[in-house]
Write an enzyme that holds these catalytic residues in place. Structure first.
Site, mmCIF file in Angstrom:
data_model
loop_
_atom_site.group_PDB
_atom_site.id
_atom_site.type_symbol
_atom_site.label_atom_id
_atom_site.label_comp_id
_atom_site.label_asym_id
_atom_site.label_seq_id
_atom_site.Cartn_x
_atom_site.Cartn_y
_atom_site.Cartn_z
ATOM 1 N N ALA A 65 -59.970 0.149 0.228
ATOM 2 C CA ALA A 65 -60.544 1.577 0.856
ATOM 3 C C ALA A 65 -59.912 1.516 2.367
ATOM 4 C CB ALA A 65 -62.130 1.405 1.278
ATOM 5 N N GLY A 110 -61.286 -2.205 -2.906
ATOM 6 C CA GLY A 110 -61.475 -0.947 -3.817
ATOM 7 C C GLY A 110 -60.644 -0.912 -4.564
ATOM 8 N N GLU A 113 -61.653 -3.134 -7.411
ATOM 9 C CA GLU A 113 -62.845 -2.228 -7.970
ATOM 10 C C GLU A 113 -62.452 -1.150 -8.884
ATOM 11 O OE1 GLU A 113 -64.358 -2.302 -3.937
ATOM 12 O OE2 GLU A 113 -66.328 -3.014 -4.654
ATOM 13 N N GLU A 133 -63.238 -8.444 1.141
ATOM 14 C CA GLU A 133 -64.018 -7.439 2.334
ATOM 15 C C GLU A 133 -64.487 -8.525 3.242
ATOM 16 O OE1 GLU A 133 -63.743 -7.032 -0.911
ATOM 17 O OE2 GLU A 133 -63.868 -4.943 -1.634
HETATM 18 C C1 HXC Z 1 -55.463 1.231 5.333
HETATM 19 C C2 HXC Z 1 -53.913 -0.210 5.009
HETATM 20 C C3 HXC Z 1 -54.916 -0.929 4.036
HETATM 21 C C4 HXC Z 1 -56.132 -0.392 3.736
HETATM 22 C C5 HXC Z 1 -52.749 -1.713 4.209
HETATM 23 N N1 HXC Z 1 -52.603 -0.730 5.132
HETATM 24 N N2 HXC Z 1 -54.060 -1.933 3.506
HETATM 25 N N3 HXC Z 1 -54.421 0.923 5.553
HETATM 26 N N4 HXC Z 1 -56.499 0.813 4.459
HETATM 27 N N5 HXC Z 1 -56.875 -1.024 3.117
HETATM 28 C C6 HXC Z 1 -51.592 -0.102 5.683
HETATM 29 C C7 HXC Z 1 -51.258 -1.136 6.546
HETATM 30 O O1 HXC Z 1 -51.953 -0.904 8.095
HETATM 31 C C8 HXC Z 1 -49.730 -0.721 7.023
HETATM 32 O O2 HXC Z 1 -49.644 0.379 7.862
HETATM 33 C C9 HXC Z 1 -49.153 -0.490 5.686
HETATM 34 O O3 HXC Z 1 -50.427 -0.219 4.743
HETATM 35 C C10 HXC Z 1 -48.559 -1.817 4.964
HETATM 36 O O4 HXC Z 1 -49.446 -2.747 5.239
HETATM 37 P P1 HXC Z 1 -48.960 -4.298 5.882
HETATM 38 O O5 HXC Z 1 -50.250 -5.020 5.975
HETATM 39 O O6 HXC Z 1 -47.994 -4.298 6.776
HETATM 40 O O7 HXC Z 1 -48.172 -4.953 4.678
HETATM 41 P P2 HXC Z 1 -48.059 -6.590 3.973
HETATM 42 O O8 HXC Z 1 -47.932 -7.198 5.227
HETATM 43 O O9 HXC Z 1 -47.342 -6.562 2.885
HETATM 44 O O10 HXC Z 1 -49.675 -6.716 3.785
HETATM 45 C C11 HXC Z 1 -50.132 -6.387 2.425
HETATM 46 C C12 HXC Z 1 -51.790 -6.570 2.558
HETATM 47 C C13 HXC Z 1 -52.481 -6.058 3.797
HETATM 48 C C14 HXC Z 1 -51.857 -8.079 2.222
HETATM 49 C C15 HXC Z 1 -52.363 -5.857 1.073
HETATM 50 O O11 HXC Z 1 -52.007 -4.808 4.098
HETATM 51 C C16 HXC Z 1 -53.905 -6.246 3.514
HETATM 52 O O12 HXC Z 1 -54.299 -7.219 3.811
HETATM 53 N N6 HXC Z 1 -54.531 -4.939 3.510
HETATM 54 C C17 HXC Z 1 -55.833 -4.888 3.696
HETATM 55 C C18 HXC Z 1 -56.712 -5.402 2.294
HETATM 56 C C19 HXC Z 1 -58.144 -5.295 2.400
HETATM 57 O O13 HXC Z 1 -58.670 -5.884 3.207
HETATM 58 N N7 HXC Z 1 -58.828 -4.445 1.182
HETATM 59 C C20 HXC Z 1 -60.145 -4.484 1.193
HETATM 60 C C21 HXC Z 1 -60.523 -2.952 1.991
HETATM 61 S S1 HXC Z 1 -62.238 -2.945 2.201
HETATM 62 P P3 HXC Z 1 -48.712 0.319 9.108
HETATM 63 O O14 HXC Z 1 -49.067 1.886 9.853
HETATM 64 O O15 HXC Z 1 -49.081 -0.417 9.947
HETATM 65 O O16 HXC Z 1 -47.559 0.325 8.502
HETATM 66 C C22 HXC Z 1 -62.626 -2.256 0.807
HETATM 67 C C23 HXC Z 1 -63.951 -1.724 0.372
HETATM 68 C C24 HXC Z 1 -64.347 -0.927 -0.690
HETATM 69 O O17 HXC Z 1 -61.883 -1.952 -0.107
HETATM 70 C C25 HXC Z 1 -65.613 -0.200 -0.595
HETATM 71 C C26 HXC Z 1 -65.651 1.089 -0.428
HETATM 72 C C27 HXC Z 1 -66.839 1.859 -0.647
#
Ligand code: HXC
Length: 259
Positions: A65, A110, A113, A133
């Site tokens: 998400a 997400g 999921e 998360e």
């Molecule tokens: C918004 C995101 C994002 C996310 C990545 N990006 N994941 N933006 N939401 N979940 C964006 C980064 O900010 C970045 O933008 C660009 O995508 C590239 O990501 P990087 O981090 O630079 O890439 P990398 O170093 O290759 O790392 C990849 C990654 C990392 C390991 C996947 O991005 C990451 O850890 N992302 C978050 C994963 C996460 O925690 N997901 C769970 C979310 S909570 P810029 O502008 O900086 O280039 C969830 C809850 C669901 O999902 C329930 C909902 C009801």
């Protein structure tokens, strides 16, 4: 219909949906979730479509998400967000035809999921899965605590959700989270081959199998078996049952018509 965050195409009787927010690794915002929900509503009534493939393209499935969007949410807004994710993913899970997730790269939070709301998951060798998360101070909110436990068991589910660790495709396969690992260049071709095979099966029976399995994991065995018997019996009102059994006796390939 035009979608801002999805690409959509049909190849014969297979629908292909591609998540399309590449700059943010297909992070799932409210808009893409509504678009998915609408599209799956539409697919439910599209008799031309027999199987759906859901992919994020060649680089990433979805990194979860949208974190910037979630940062300032109040508890009430977070509940609304989770409710809309749940509704969309339930819609996917209950679609009356098979949905195959074709996964390359990250399927996190997400994204993982979303893949678990699909019936089958095939993934590339470099695919990565996780529910990270906990590292954001929250827990999965789009059905992860429920679907992951049902797919891989409570012990593995707790391990993944408590640690937030990211696992590779072979580990995901060994846990039963995915069905198959394929070479990156073959991902879509393999998904289409699988979809084509399923599209040649009798669709009413496929739908009944899906409903019986999905219902069965939510209820006790006797209730599930009772539902199975009713589904089994109803299939004897279809032409495809006659065709399947006659074709066997006549030693020929069955030609299912979907009625
Ligand atoms: C918004 C995101 C994002 C996310 C990545 N990006 N994941 N933006 N939401 N979940 C964006 C980064 O900010 C970045 O933008 C660009 O995508 C590239 O990501 P990087 O981090 O630079 O890439 P990398 O170093 O290759 O790392 C990849 C990654 C990392 C390991 C996947 O991005 C990451 O850890 N992302 C978050 C994963 C996460 O925690 N997901 C769970 C979310 S909570 P810029 O502008 O900086 O280039 C969830 C809850 C669901 O999902 C329930 C909902 C009801």
């Amino acid at each position: 219909m035009d979608y801002k965050n999805l690409l959509y195409s049909k190849e014969e009787n297979i629908a292909i949906i591609t998540l399309n927010r590449p700059k943010v690794l297909n992070a799932l915002n409210q808009e893409i979730i509504s678009e998915l929900h609408n599209l799956f509503d539409q697919l439910a009534g599209d008799e031309e479509v027999k199987v759906v493939i859901l992919t994020g393209g060649e680089k990433v499935f979805a990194a979860g998400a949208d974190i910037p969007f979630m940062l300032g949410l109040t508890p009430k807004q977070a509940e609304e967000l989770a409710t809309s994710f749940h509704a969309a993913f339930d819609r996917i899970e209950s679609l009356n035809k098979p949905v195959i997730a074709a996964i390359a790269g990250f399927a996190l939070g997400g994204g993982c999921e979303l893949s678990m709301a699909c019936d089958l998951r095939i993934a590339t060798e470099d695919a990565k899965f996780g529910q990270p998360e906990i590292n954001l101070g929250v827990i999965p909110g789009a059905g992860g605590t429920q679907r992951l436990s049902r797919l891989v068991g409570v012990s593995r589910s707790k391990e993944l959700i408590y640690t937030g660790k990211i696992i590779d495709a072979p580990t995901a396969l060994s846990y039963g989270l995915i069905n198959e690992i394929v070479k990156a260049e073959d991902l879509l071709a393999k998904a289409k081959k699988l979809a084509k095979g399923l599209a040649s099966k009798p669709p009413v029976a496929l739908g009944a199998a899906k409903r019986a399995i999905n219902y069965g994991v939510e209820v006790d065995k006797n209730t599930g078996n009772c539902f199975e018997r009713q589904c089994f019996a109803l299939l004897f009102s279809t032409q495809d049952q006659k065709e399947g059994m006659n074709a066997f006796l006549e030693k020929r390939k069955a030609e299912f018509k979907g009625n």
